[in-house]
Design an enzyme around this catalytic site. Structure first.
Site, PDB file in Angstrom:
ATOM      1  N   TYR A   1      -5.796  -0.306   6.788  1.00 48.56           N
ATOM      2  CA  TYR A   1      -7.058   0.438   6.773  1.00 48.56           C
ATOM      3  C   TYR A   1      -7.265   1.094   8.132  1.00 48.56           C
ATOM      4  O   TYR A   1      -7.120   0.451   9.173  1.00 48.56           O
ATOM      5  CB  TYR A   1      -8.233  -0.508   6.464  1.00 48.56           C
ATOM      6  CG  TYR A   1      -9.562   0.214   6.402  1.00 48.56           C
ATOM      7  CD1 TYR A   1      -9.842   1.110   5.367  1.00 48.56           C
ATOM      8  CD2 TYR A   1     -10.543   0.005   7.375  1.00 48.56           C
ATOM      9  CE1 TYR A   1     -11.055   1.779   5.302  1.00 48.56           C
ATOM     10  CE2 TYR A   1     -11.762   0.666   7.314  1.00 48.56           C
ATOM     11  CZ  TYR A   1     -12.013   1.553   6.281  1.00 48.56           C
ATOM     12  OH  TYR A   1     -13.215   2.206   6.225  1.00 48.56           O
TER      13      TYR A   1
ATOM     14  N   ASP B   1      -3.374   1.266  15.740  1.00 48.94           N
ATOM     15  CA  ASP B   1      -4.802   1.202  15.427  1.00 48.94           C
ATOM     16  C   ASP B   1      -5.279  -0.188  15.809  1.00 48.94           C
ATOM     17  O   ASP B   1      -5.120  -1.145  15.057  1.00 48.94           O
ATOM     18  CB  ASP B   1      -5.025   1.495  13.943  1.00 48.94           C
ATOM     19  CG  ASP B   1      -6.510   1.436  13.584  1.00 48.94           C
ATOM     20  OD1 ASP B   1      -7.314   1.104  14.482  1.00 48.94           O
ATOM     21  OD2 ASP B   1      -6.842   1.715  12.418  1.00 48.94           O
TER      22      ASP B   1
ATOM     23  N   LYS C   1     -14.979  -1.598  17.316  1.00 49.75           N
ATOM     24  CA  LYS C   1     -15.441  -2.985  17.205  1.00 49.75           C
ATOM     25  C   LYS C   1     -15.758  -3.623  18.573  1.00 49.75           C
ATOM     26  O   LYS C   1     -16.770  -3.296  19.149  1.00 49.75           O
ATOM     27  CB  LYS C   1     -14.451  -3.794  16.348  1.00 49.75           C
ATOM     28  CG  LYS C   1     -14.387  -3.162  14.934  1.00 49.75           C
ATOM     29  CD  LYS C   1     -13.734  -3.962  13.870  1.00 49.75           C
ATOM     30  CE  LYS C   1     -14.033  -3.304  12.521  1.00 49.75           C
ATOM     31  NZ  LYS C   1     -12.880  -2.808  11.793  1.00 49.75           N
TER      32      LYS C   1
HETATM   33  C1  PLP Z   1     -12.829  -1.308  11.139  1.00 51.72           C
HETATM   34  C2  PLP Z   1     -11.572  -0.581  11.256  1.00 51.72           C
HETATM   35  C3  PLP Z   1     -11.540   0.831  11.289  1.00 51.72           C
HETATM   36  C4  PLP Z   1     -12.739   1.683  11.058  1.00 51.72           C
HETATM   37  O1  PLP Z   1     -13.694   1.526  12.057  1.00 51.72           O
HETATM   38  P1  PLP Z   1     -15.202   1.968  11.745  1.00 51.72           P
HETATM   39  O2  PLP Z   1     -15.898   1.741  13.039  1.00 51.72           O
HETATM   40  O3  PLP Z   1     -15.664   1.094  10.625  1.00 51.72           O
HETATM   41  O4  PLP Z   1     -15.169   3.396  11.348  1.00 51.72           O
HETATM   42  C5  PLP Z   1     -10.319   1.451  11.538  1.00 51.72           C
HETATM   43  N1  PLP Z   1      -9.208   0.725  11.725  1.00 51.72           N
HETATM   44  C6  PLP Z   1      -9.202  -0.615  11.689  1.00 51.72           C
HETATM   45  C7  PLP Z   1      -7.933  -1.353  11.950  1.00 51.72           C
HETATM   46  C8  PLP Z   1     -10.374  -1.316  11.442  1.00 51.72           C
HETATM   47  O5  PLP Z   1     -10.354  -2.650  11.385  1.00 51.72           O
END
Ligand code: PLP
Length: 435
Positions: free
Chosen positions: A145, A240, A268
């Site tokens: 994701y 990511d 985060k």
């Molecule tokens: C949470 C998450 C996202 C998206 O971040 P948002 O702040 O919710 O847009 C992208 N990549 C990873 C790995 C995530 O855990």
């Protein structure tokens, strides 16, 4: 099912004006049934719902709250910033401070741009990779994701060379056609895409520890292999680290595993509970971002004073108190040892994964290494387990494919309590025992 009356009423009210009653789908408890808890406050390792019930929290706002909720330093920093105004749309000192902290802590990041969410960070990083290479395609992993930008909302059909098809209405085939899908922990599936599309792949984007199919660690040599494949093919490697950054170690997964990407996306933890994202990396790439270069990316509220003050407080704490990570590792090990004792040698059809303070209990007896093995989880059993835990005061993410997060606020006793609850709840699920 939950008997939380006030939350139930609020959910019914929310559904009238908000799609599904929530502003992010997984909050709606769709995969466990019932209605979500409305949270009114959170402190340390605990959250309190609208009915006044307190829960020991292992969601941690889905990752950001590594220091626990309502952490004093972050709260004070936001208070101080608030006195000076909430948004200026002009450069501020705090943006430099946060950027300097990121560059100092995240090994591969030389230059960094602040944004407002993880989604913004990943979509901008991919744009940059495409611009820098002059190539259209990206490789992502099934079950990975990267936020909700169109190009990431893609499922693969079968076969390594299958083109992406959109997995959400509203994503055009055009937006999805350049997204190629490989299997996590399977370098051959990545190499197959490079062979199928020579000179067309701009980047590989990967969660270095997968966190959105449950917690799935990278196998031996997987990240290094991605590094070598990208280098050999002139493609940009994007880690990511929105979930793993400042989480699986202070410098993220790249520090923990010693593999350096070209670009890193963050979110985060970097915002200390306020909306901050960032993307950064090699200077020659990052200088192509406007206004240094031609690749456009902007944000009215980017570098917001309240958000950056929280982020600085969080990262400064982690920088000055590196022992936090040892503490998280200890708690993680304690949790893990307890789980292994409970699930024992085939007592229950479960498997467990953990990297530092991220972990998952999968409802499948098989080892989980990718989306295919994660997806074998018994969703009905998880559902009963989830409600069994909630009834015992333990708040888990309402999905079998979300990681569990520990924070610095969890005590040894909290972990023991969670383990006792786990033993009882699993007994109910699998043995029909009522504790
Ligand atoms: C949470 C998450 C996202 C998206 O971040 P948002 O702040 O919710 O847009 C992208 N990549 C990873 C790995 C995530 O855990």
């Amino acid at each position: 099912m939950s008997t939380n009356k006030v939350s139930k009423e609020l959910f019914e009210r929310a559904r009238k004006t908000i799609p599904g009653g929530v502003n992010s789908p997984v909050r709606a408890f769709g995969s466990v049934g019932g209605h979500p808890l409305f949270i009114v406050r959170a402190d340390g390792a605990r959250v309190t719902d609208a009915d006044g019930k307190e829960y020991l929290d292992f969601v941690g706002s889905w990752g950001p709250m590594i220091l626990g909720h309502n952490q004093e330093g972050i709260r004070q920093a936001v208070h101080e910033a608030l006195k000076l105004g909430t948004s200026f749309g002009a450069p501020t000192t705090r943006e430099i401070e946060l950027a300097e902290l990121v560059v100092e802590l995240v090994p591969s990041v030389e230059v960094v741009r602040l944004v407002n969410s993880g989604t913004e960070a990943t979509m901008s990083a991919v744009r940059l990779a495409r611009a820098a290479t002059g190539r259209p395609r990206l490789v992502k992993f099934r079950g990975g994701y990267h936020g909700h930008a169109d190009a990431f909302l893609v499922e693969a059909g079968s076969g390594a060379a299958t083109l992406g098809v959109p997995s959400s209405p509203g994503v055009t085939p055009g937006a999805a056609q350049d997204t190629l899908v490989a299997e996590f922990n399977d370098l051959n599936s990545v190499n197959a895409q490079f062979e199928a599309y020579p000179g067309e792949i701009a980047c590989v984007i990967v969660e270095p520890v997968a966190g959105n199919m449950g917690c799935v660690p990278p196998g031996e040599g997987f990240l290094q292999g991605l590094r070598e494949t990208c280098t050999a093919n002139g493609a940009v490697l994007i880690f990511d680290e929105v979930m793993t950054g400042f989480r699986v170690s202070r410098g993220g997964a790249q520090e923990r595993y010693g593999v350096m990407p070209d670009l890193t996306t963050l979110g985060k933890v970097i915002g200390g509970g306020l909306p901050v994202g960032a993307y950064g990396g090699r200077e020659d790439l990052m200088r192509q971002i406007a206004p240094d270069g031609p690749v456009y990316q902007a944000g009215t509220l980017s570098g917001n004073p309240l958000a950056t003050s929280a982020g600085i407080a969080a990262l400064t704490y982690l920088k000055e108190n590196p022992e936090v990570f040892e503490r998280l590792e200890r708690r993680g090990r304690q949790f893990e040892a307890g789980i292994h004792e409970i699930i024992g040698e085939g007592n229950y059809p479960l498997s467990w994964t953990r990297v530092g303070s991220m972990a998952s209990l999968f409802f499948t007896p098989n080892e989980v290494t990718d989306w295919g093995s994660a997806a074998q989880s018994d969703r009905e059993a998880f559902k009963r387990f989830f409600w069994g835990m909630l009834a015992r005061g333990i708040y888990l993410a309402p999905s079998p494919f979300e990681a569990l997060f520990l924070s610095a606020a969890h005590t040894e006793e909290d972990i023991s309590d969670a383990l006792s609850a786990t033993e009882e709840a699993l007994g109910e699920v699998f043995d029909g025992r009522v504790a």
